[in-house]
Each structure stands twice: as C-alpha cells, then as structure tokens.
Enzyme design. Structure first.
Site, PDB file in Angstrom:
ATOM      1  N   ARG A   1       0.813  -1.220   0.000  1.00 40.76           N
ATOM      2  CA  ARG A   1       0.000   0.000   0.000  1.00 40.76           C
ATOM      3  C   ARG A   1       0.853   1.281   0.000  1.00 40.76           C
ATOM      4  O   ARG A   1       2.057   1.251   0.166  1.00 40.76           O
ATOM      5  CB  ARG A   1      -0.985   0.018   1.167  1.00 40.76           C
ATOM      6  CG  ARG A   1      -2.037  -1.064   1.109  1.00 40.76           C
ATOM      7  CD  ARG A   1      -3.128  -0.847   2.164  1.00 40.76           C
ATOM      8  NE  ARG A   1      -4.155  -1.878   2.068  1.00 40.76           N
ATOM      9  CZ  ARG A   1      -5.224  -1.925   2.848  1.00 40.76           C
ATOM     10  NH1 ARG A   1      -5.409  -1.014   3.787  1.00 40.76           N
ATOM     11  NH2 ARG A   1      -6.121  -2.881   2.693  1.00 40.76           N
TER      12      ARG A   1
ATOM     13  N   ASN B   1       1.923  -6.059  -2.425  1.00 31.75           N
ATOM     14  CA  ASN B   1       0.511  -6.286  -2.121  1.00 31.75           C
ATOM     15  C   ASN B   1      -0.236  -4.970  -2.189  1.00 31.75           C
ATOM     16  O   ASN B   1       0.150  -3.984  -1.556  1.00 31.75           O
ATOM     17  CB  ASN B   1       0.352  -6.885  -0.718  1.00 31.75           C
ATOM     18  CG  ASN B   1      -1.099  -7.040  -0.320  1.00 31.75           C
ATOM     19  OD1 ASN B   1      -1.808  -7.873  -0.866  1.00 31.75           O
ATOM     20  ND2 ASN B   1      -1.555  -6.234   0.644  1.00 31.75           N
ATOM     21  N   GLU B   2      -1.289  -4.926  -3.003  1.00 32.92           N
ATOM     22  CA  GLU B   2      -2.151  -3.749  -3.100  1.00 32.92           C
ATOM     23  C   GLU B   2      -1.341  -2.492  -3.388  1.00 32.92           C
ATOM     24  O   GLU B   2      -1.534  -1.437  -2.764  1.00 32.92           O
ATOM     25  CB  GLU B   2      -2.984  -3.598  -1.823  1.00 32.92           C
ATOM     26  CG  GLU B   2      -3.915  -4.781  -1.605  1.00 32.92           C
ATOM     27  CD  GLU B   2      -4.736  -4.699  -0.327  1.00 32.92           C
ATOM     28  OE1 GLU B   2      -4.500  -3.783   0.483  1.00 32.92           O
ATOM     29  OE2 GLU B   2      -5.611  -5.567  -0.147  1.00 32.92           O
ATOM     30  N   ASN B   3      -0.425  -2.599  -4.357  1.00 35.29           N
ATOM     31  CA  ASN B   3       0.413  -1.458  -4.705  1.00 35.29           C
ATOM     32  C   ASN B   3      -0.330  -0.400  -5.517  1.00 35.29           C
ATOM     33  O   ASN B   3       0.234   0.627  -5.874  1.00 35.29           O
ATOM     34  CB  ASN B   3       1.651  -1.935  -5.464  1.00 35.29           C
ATOM     35  CG  ASN B   3       2.443  -2.937  -4.656  1.00 35.29           C
ATOM     36  OD1 ASN B   3       2.366  -4.135  -4.904  1.00 35.29           O
ATOM     37  ND2 ASN B   3       3.185  -2.471  -3.661  1.00 35.29           N
TER      38      ASN B   3
END
Length: 829
Positions: A390, A426-428
């Site tokens: 994130r 993850n969830e970039n």
C-alpha cells in the site's frame, strides 16, 4: 570516551544462513534477563551509567521481560487507545565464553521492529531498517574493546552490557505503509541469538535442487560464502548427504579458498525421493568446514520437487495436478502481539495442516525461519513476500529498503523446498502516502524487483496481489475477488474467477472470505442482504472495509455471523472442485489479527476474517474446510457454541453437518431424521443438511457417519453430538443486562452478561456493545483481541463474557449504551 574505529562500527548482514542448524553449544537464545523501557533515552549512556550513591535511579523505570517481546502485546487491541508507535529500549549483560581460538562473536536478530540500533557498552555496532528480515552483526572487536575498558570491566564484572533500541515510529519512507491493514509492531519480537563461530565460518550456503521433468534425476548444486575477516587461506569442506531415512547418499571433500562466493559441490541424484505436501521427504546436507585452527559443522534440510504453473491452467507438482488449498498467516497472537514463541508457532502451523492446507501465503512480509522450517516438515507450499504494501512508492531510501529486504528474504529462505513463489508486493495500487501517485513509476520499480528476484533465484516464480496495472510484469497474479463480502454475492465467485483467469498467463486467487464474530449465529443470515446485487464485479474498493457508506455489501450490511460465513466458504469450496483450470486459492486469513484500521469492529481493532480466533480457538468455519480438504475421517455438527436457537413452534430449522464421510445419519432428540449421502455439489454442507422440528427447551442433536463408508477406510462409526435450548418466546428491544458467574480454572472466574427485554426474555439477535469494568481484588483478562478477551465487545446473540483473575472480592460493572449499568460481586472460592 574512546570510540570504535569505523571498521568496527560497520555491521555485516547475512553472516549466517538463518535456516542452518548449528550445534546448541555454539548458538544461545538470549531469552532471559532482559529489561525493557518504553520510550526513548537521552543517550546510550543512560542505559549503562552507574547509579548515584544512595540513589535508586528510579527514573527511567525499566521492567523485566522475556524475549521475544513486543511493545504492542496489549495496546494493539486496547479498545480505547491508538497503539504505541515510538522508541523502546532493551538491555541485558552477556557472558562471553567463545570455545574457538580466535573465534568470532555474532549477534543474530531473527527480526526486530521496525528500526533497530545495537550497542555494546557505549559503542554503536549496528543499525538496521526493516522489521521482518533476519540480520546479524559481528561484535567480536566491540566485546574486546569493552573488556579492555577499565570502567566497563570493573562495573560489569567481566560481563558485556548489550543495549538495543527499537523504533516503530510512523515513517512514510519505510515499508510497509502505515496504511496497511495490520499493525507495524515494535520490539525484539523474534529471537535474538548469541552465536560463537570459528575465525572462518559459513556466511551463506546456497543449495539448488532442480528435478528433471520426468522425475528420474535431480541435481544437487551447492555454493558457499564465508565469513573470513582474518583472511585465512587454507580450508576444506566435507559434504555428507543423507536420505530422508538417514542413509548416506553421497559424500565428498573439497579444498577451497574461503573468500567471496565459491562453487562447492555438484552431483546428480538418481531417482530422488520427492518432497510433496502428502509426503514432505527431506534430505539432510551436513557440511563441515575445517581449517588448521578450527572446525565448524552445520546442517541444512533440503527437498527435491518439480513444480509448474500451466498457462491458463492448473498447478502441477511432481508431474501431477495439485489444487492449491491455501490460507494466509500474520505474525500475531493474543496477549503477545508479534512476539510468538517457537511453541506457539508450532501449535498454529500444526492446526493449519490439520485443517487440510497444502499452501500458505505469508502476508505481508518475510516471516520467521521457524515458520519456513515447519512448512518444509509439514508439507505446506509457500508464497512469501516483501512488505511493499500500500501507500504508493517512496524515494531512494524507500526503494533501497525494498531491494535489500527482497535480497535478504531470497538469500535467507531460498533453500526451503516449501517455497515456490516470491511475492513482490501487495495492493500497490493503493495510494495516499505521498502527494504524487504515478503508475509508471510503480511499474518501473516492480519490473526492477521482478528482475532482481529472477537474478537471485531463477528456480522460483514471482507474484503480486491486486495491482492490475502490473499484472503483466510478474509470473503469477492474483486479482481482488471478494465475492459475497466486499462486493456482489458469493454465487458470483466462479464466473468472475474464470473471467480473471483469462486475463493473465498464471492466475492464483489469494484473499477471499469474510469476517465472522466468534459465537454469533443467526437463524436468518441472508435477510439483511436483499439489496446486494450480483454481477460481474467482486473486487474490494476504497472504503469497502468501512462499516458505513458505499454500496450495499455483506461487509457493511451483513450480521457478521458464523452462520453466514460457513455458507460463503462452503460455496467457494464446492465450486473449486468444478474448476479444472484452477491453480488454487488461499482464503484470508487463518487467524484473526490486530489492525489499527478497524476500531469499530465487533472486537475492536481486530480483523475477524480468521477461521480461528487470535488465541487459536476454532470457529465453526474451520470444520467446513476440514470436510473438503482432509482425508482423516471427521464429523462436526454446526453450532457447538450456539447455546440457544430461536423460532416459532413447529418451525423447521436447518441443521448442518460438515463431514468428509460418504454418508451421515442424523438424530434429533433420539429420533432418526434419515441418512444422507455426501455430495459436494449439493449445497449446503455437501448434502448433509436436514430441516427438522425442534421442541421448546433443551434439544439434543447427534450425527453418525455410517460405518465403513468414510474416505479413510474407516472401520468404526464416528459421531458428533451437541445440545442447545430452543426459544419460542418472542422478545422486544433490549432493556436489561442479566449477569452471572461461573468458575474456569484456579483463580479464574467467568462473568457473563445477557441482554434481555423488559420481561426478562433473552434478546437473541442483539448485537449491542457491552463493556466490562472491574474494581477490587481482581483484574480483567483483557486486550487479547478475542470475542471473550476484550473489555468492550459487540454481543454475540445478546450475550458477552470475559474472565477475571481473582485474589479476593471484586466488583464488576457491565455497561451497554442506553441500558442501566448492572453490577455483580465476584468472590474467590
């Protein structure tokens, strides 16, 4: 004050492979005799200075602790505060007894959060940024200088003062982002080890075990890196390879010049015994390094296996299709935060394996090598990833940390046969840490990490989850599909998955499921969900995790009951059996865990998507997975912790039995309800569902797997049995709190509150917030982040409970907004 020369201040990373086994007498876990100070010091001198004559030096106040230790063991789930993010200090004294002539003294940190500084006496010997990769520092010269310091030698009587500063202060130029849906814990929350090494020692051993596609031959290739600060020029290495049964397979001795990285051994293994989840066969490599002055032996466990992701098709292991049946793990546990002991880790991983798991994603960071060893031994394939999670993309310091953590993760864990995927992020696609958010920059850096991963380890594939504009960069991609929770209905799952599979070469669905409040059940779980539309979308969008706003969705509008979530899991699992192209999935997450983003959840600050609670107490969903994934015969009637069901007189009630046996007979109050055959496509409970008439009051339910029909050649029937009350009285709004107590163990007593209406009828669907307070000779057992271990919690079927540790008489107050506070006196027996 005399300073260490700059050469001594430099620290050395990756001195020893964390997955190597070292003789116990050479490796000492530093668990005891530590002190901890919450907050910062003015300087390192405050940690080691002598007390003034006649003074207790009460400020600052240090407390005795045992490692591993986490700053946030309790405050991460305290319902009334934000968890602490700042500095904390640890100190102890070392007694150095190195058995090697001219040997080296190493401090090994298996992980510490999130920034760490290490001091020997007053000398800073190391600093490290990153809370999850292992690292080491050679303190040999620092120890010698401390012993040579008259003041240090006199005051500490030959022992060496060691001080460590940990810091988890918010920092947007550090990964993972504070926007991540988990706590960035602080402290020495993994083991710290004192290691004695000879003057020449193994720094890193890299073992490659490629298996030919026909499985008839495998290669063993070993190269080594050495720690050799004195530039010793004569050494030999002996390799002994043992089969899983302990028999010698091959041995050889080679002479090396121990500088840099050296190829050591290479051979062919004919007809290797293959490693798999059902038979996790491990070979042993015993490596002995000999110099004229010393000898060091280490062992590595390795496995031979061949895996392949078929393009737009399934996953294969050792030439056969294997449906990856997976879950996720956070390093988080009730009462300790991230500071789990090896025994706690082992208990958790065995519970995961007993559920039938053959695959796990370690989210969202490199985890303890203990976990990787357990995956090797238990037979669990691994996706492990770095914590680029994130927030967007930071500057060069940020990117350098990501590169370093990827390098460390692969270097430290590549010998584990369980690992098949290196996760790069993850969830970039989740912005907001920086004023700019550029997809092109994120793509460029993702490409750089992808190339670095393949350079460091060509034998594994790369992966990310939820960043669609990077899905063509990595080898394996997982989109966001949360059918039935964050968007859509769970019956959308199969069609959406197939559509997403066709968009990438290698599809693997990780993260699906939903939250459930342990102990909460519902007779009508779908009633609140009538406004939710099905369709072609099931992704999670910004704000979907919030309990208000946005489109209708189960995460906002549902009752968070175990009743709903077992149906959601059940549907997904039965559909996965009809998807021949599916590589596999991993549901989110095995165990409830703490998060700063969810203060309003039924258990405050806890993500409740686990199938076990934060203390490993099983929820009902655990048995749904067992019924699909395990071979050992099992049977479980839904609702073991559902004390009271409700409805009208003569109203049929659904009873579910989760079992992997071929047929089950159900008895209600001693009367057979018939035998049903298990059929995975007969939803729910694979056909093992009955509609039955219950009597008012106590009911007994018994399920019997018909003798001889189980998957595992069962020779005798297995049974499960529960009893519960059936309430036919209707209730109005909650108006009262009725309290009772009952004993647990020793000095522990339960206090239970039940919401009732003004006539005293239990309100069985009430979800009011209930709070507990205690005064007197007793304390609440709280801040565990569980349904019965929080002083403020939403009711489960109008009820809530907590334990009190008594040493006398205690007054307990129980509150719920809009209802008169209730009191009860609790006495020790």
């Amino acid at each position: 004050m005399k300073r260490l020369s700059s050469i001594f201040i430099l620290f050395i990373l990756l001195i020893l492979p964390l997955n190597a086994t070292i003789p116990t007498q050479q490796r000492i876990r530093l668990t005891d005799s530590w002190e901890y100070l919450k907050g910062d010091l003015g300087s390192i001198w405050e940690a080691v200075r002598p007390a003034a004559p006649g003074s207790s030096e009460a400020v600052p106040i240090w407390q005795q602790v045992t490692l591993p230790h986490c700053f946030n063991a309790e405050d991460a789930v305290d319902p009334d505060i934000n968890y602490y993010q700042g500095a904390g200090w640890y100190r102890t004294q070392l007694s150095i007894k190195n058995p090697y002539l001219n040997g080296r003294v190493i401090l090994e940190f298996e992980g510490a959060g999130q920034k760490t500084e290490v001091y020997v006496y007053t000398y800073k010997v190391a600093s490290h940024t990153g809370g999850y990769d292992g690292w080491s520092v050679d303190i040999t010269e620092a120890v010698q200088q401390a012993l040579a310091n008259p003041d240090c030698a006199k005051r500490f009587n030959g022992r060496i003062p060691l001080s460590v500063r940990c810091d988890n202060t918010r920092d947007t130029e550090m990964i993972p982002s504070d926007l991540s849906d988990f706590n960035l814990y602080g402290g020495l929350y993994r083991y710290v080890n004192l290691i004695y090494q000879p003057e020449v020692s193994f720094s890193n051993i890299q073992i490659n075990t490629p298996v030919e596609k026909d499985m008839k031959n495998a290669s063993l290739k070993i190269q080594g890196t050495f720690h050799n600060p004195n530039d010793i020029r004569q050494a030999s290495i002996h390799l002994l390879l043992k089969a899983p049964n302990g028999e010698k397979v091959w041995e050889q001795t080679t002479t090396v010049l121990p500088l840099g990285t050296n190829p050591l051994f290479e051979t062919t293994i004919k007809n290797p015994i293959l490693w798999s989840p059902d038979q996790p066969q491990l070979y042993t490599c015993e490596l002995t390094l000999t110099t004229p002055q010393s000898k060091q032996t280490i062992t590595e466990s390795i496995g031979f296996r061949h895996f392949e992701f078929i393009e737009n098709g399934p996953f294969q292991l050792n030439g056969e299709r294997l449906l990856l049946r997976g879950t996720h793990r956070h390093e988080d546990h009730a009462g300790v935060g991230a500071a789990m002991t090896e025994e706690q880790m082992e208990a958790e991983m065995k519970l995961i394996k007993e559920m039938g798991v053959n695959f796990i994603r370690l989210g969202h960071y490199q985890q303890s090598d203990i976990i990787l060893r357990l995956c090797d031994q238990l037979g669990i394939l691994v996706w492990e990833e770095i914590p680029w999670c994130r927030g967007g993309l930071g500057g060069e310091k940020y990117q350098a940390q990501a590169r370093r953590m990827l390098t460390n993760m692969i270097t430290q864990h590549r010998n584990h046969p369980s690992v098949i995927l290196w996760g790069l992020g993850n969830e970039n696609d989740w912005p907001n840490d920086f004023s700019t958010f550029e997809q092109s920059a994120i793509r460029a850096f993702m490409k750089e990490l992808n190339d670095l991963s393949h350079q460091l380890d060509p034998s594994r594939m790369t992966s990310i989850r939820r960043c669609d504009f990077c899905n063509d960069i990595v080898d394996v991609y997982s989109p966001s599909i949360w059918a039935g929770w964050y968007r859509g209905q769970f019956t959308d799952y199969k069609s959406i998955s197939e559509k997403e599979m066709k968009r990438v070469k290698h599809f693997l669905h990780v993260e699906w499921g939903g939250d459930s409040h342990a102990g909460r059940h519902s007779e009508y779980p779908f009633n609140p969900l009538q406004a939710i539309m099905g369709g072609n979308s099931a992704d999670e969008r910004a704000g979907d995790f919030a309990l208000q706003g946005g489109d209708p969705r189960a995460s906002r509008d549902g009752d968070w009951s175990e009743t709903y979530i077992v149906k959601l899991f059940d549907w997904h699992l039965k559909e996965q059996e009809t998807m021949p192209w599916l590589t596999g999935t991993a549901f989110w997450v095995f165990k409830d865990f703490s998060t700063p983003l969810r203060p309003d959840n039924p258990v405050p600050y806890v993500n409740q998507k686990g199938v076990v609670e934060r203390d490993l107490t099983k929820k009902e969903a655990y048995y749904v997975f067992q019924s699909y994934w395990t071979k050992q015969p099992m049977i479980h009637i839904y609702g073991h912790n559902w004390r009271t069901r409700w409805g009208k007189v003569n109203e049929e009630k659904e009873i579910l039995v989760y079992s992997n046996c071929a047929a089950v007979e159900l008895f209600v109050n001693g009367v057979s309800q018939g035998v049903k055959q298990r059929n995975s496509q007969d939803f729910p409970a694979a056909g093992l569902h009955w509609n039955c008439i219950l009597k008012a009051g106590e009911n007994n339910i018994k399920a019997v797997a018909v003798k001889g029909l189980g998957k595992g050649n069962m020779k005798a029937a297995i049974t499960d049995e529960i009893s519960f009350n059936y309430q036919t009285e209707e209730w109005s709004n909650p108006k009262q709190l009725k309290l009772k107590t009952y004993p647990d163990k020793g000095s522990i007593v339960w206090v239970e509150a039940q919401l009732t209406d003004n006539k005293g009828i239990p309100c069985l669907d009430a979800a009011n917030v209930i709070s507990f307070e205690a005064a007197g000779d007793g304390k609440l057992i709280q801040n565990l982040g569980t349904s019965t271990g929080s002083r403020r919690v939403q009711a489960y079927n109008g009820r809530a409970a907590i334990r009190i540790d008594l040493n006398g008489t205690c007054q307990v107050a129980v509150k719920s907004p809009g209802i008169q506070t209730a009191f009860i006196e609790v006495k020790a027996e």
